[in-house]
Design an enzyme around this catalytic site. Structure first.
Site, PDB file in Angstrom:
ATOM      1  N   SER A   1      43.533  48.578  33.379  1.00 38.96           N
ATOM      2  CA  SER A   1      44.549  47.763  32.721  1.00 38.96           C
ATOM      3  C   SER A   1      44.142  47.527  31.258  1.00 38.96           C
ATOM      4  O   SER A   1      43.947  48.488  30.519  1.00 38.96           O
ATOM      5  CB  SER A   1      44.745  46.458  33.495  1.00 38.96           C
TER       6      SER A   1
ATOM      7  N   HIS B   1      49.464  47.499  41.006  1.00 37.29           N
ATOM      8  CA  HIS B   1      48.588  47.434  39.831  1.00 37.29           C
ATOM      9  C   HIS B   1      47.110  47.468  40.224  1.00 37.29           C
ATOM     10  O   HIS B   1      46.288  48.029  39.507  1.00 37.29           O
ATOM     11  CB  HIS B   1      48.897  46.162  39.039  1.00 37.29           C
TER      12      HIS B   1
END
Length: 250
Positions: free
Chosen positions: A93, A225
């Site tokens: 991320s 995610h």
């Protein structure tokens, strides 16, 4: 180990004879300990260095840094002391963008990483207008829970007070980041994403190919995610195989 290195780097499983190093960059609000399982699972030939950002865990009193360029400058300096062995980067991320910026800086001074694994993050040129860092505490915490970064039952008022400053700071850093055109990378870039990740599409991940003159690979996993939780063994093998292959080619 220098004082600066001791502040910024965690070696959970020191391997002084390892021929390669994997440098791990955490996500927004994350800490070095997120990569403890990855460190434990790596083969003896790979030593894992996990970056510990200021403002969290044992660095909770250190001033936060909300500018990725400033953060990249500092981490680059720290890693120069570790570049006596080949470095491979893994960033998740926000950590993927930071790893990219550190790799750019290192390449400019002749230190070329063996590879960059960009996980759960769109390419630097794929900008989205986001302002979650301006949201309320409740909205910010809800975002993290919905992404799968933590379990809702684990966030009580005390925990929220502990994690919110670093979380908001990191969101500000990554949401205000703007790619500056210039020299990119020559090392291989491998993008990993989850197929249900709202933070990155396959086309946004594919755009990482434009940031290196080296090889590019995209691998899509089932999941959101934080797809890494369900695919740790596959990810460990992919990283270690890349490192060992790169070492054999040197």
């Amino acid at each position: 180990m220098t004082n600066r290195e001791g502040t910024w780097i965690r070696r959970f499983h020191p391997r002084p004879t390892a021929g390669n190093r994997l440098v791990c960059f955490p996500h927004a609000g994350g800490s070095a300990t997120y990569f403890y399982p990855l460190s434990a699972a790596m083969p003896p030939s790979v030593e894992v260095l996990a970056i510990q950002y200021p403002g969290r865990q044992d660095r909770h009193q250190d001033p936060l840094v909300d500018d990725l360029a400033v953060l990249a400058d500092t981490v680059t300096t720290v890693l120069l002391d570790c570049a006596d062995r080949p470095l491979t980067f893994f960033g998740h991320s926000m950590g993927a963008t930071l790893a990219f910026e550190v790799a750019r800086r290192l390449e400019r001074i002749g230190v070329v990483p063996a590879g960059l694994f960009a996980s759960g993050r769109r390419a630097p040129t794929c900008h989205r207008e986001e302002a979650m860092h301006r949201s309320s505490d409740q909205e910010l915490l809800r975002e993290v829970v919905e992404l799968g970064g933590t379990e809702p039952q684990l966030i009580d008022d005390e925990v929220a007070r502990m994690i919110l400053p670093a979380l908001r700071n990191d969101y500000r850093a990554v949401e205000t980041y703007r790619y500056e055109p210039g020299s990119d990378l020559t090392c291989p870039v491998i993008a990993f994403i989850g197929d249900a990740d709202p933070k990155v599409t396959s086309s946004e991940a594919q755009a990482w190919a434009g940031h290196t003159t080296g090889e590019f690979f995209l691998r899509i996993f089932p999941g959101g995610h934080f797809y890494l939780k369900e695919h740790k063994s596959v990810i460990v093998k992919a990283i270690s195989d890349h490192i060992l292959t790169a070492g054999a080619q040197r």
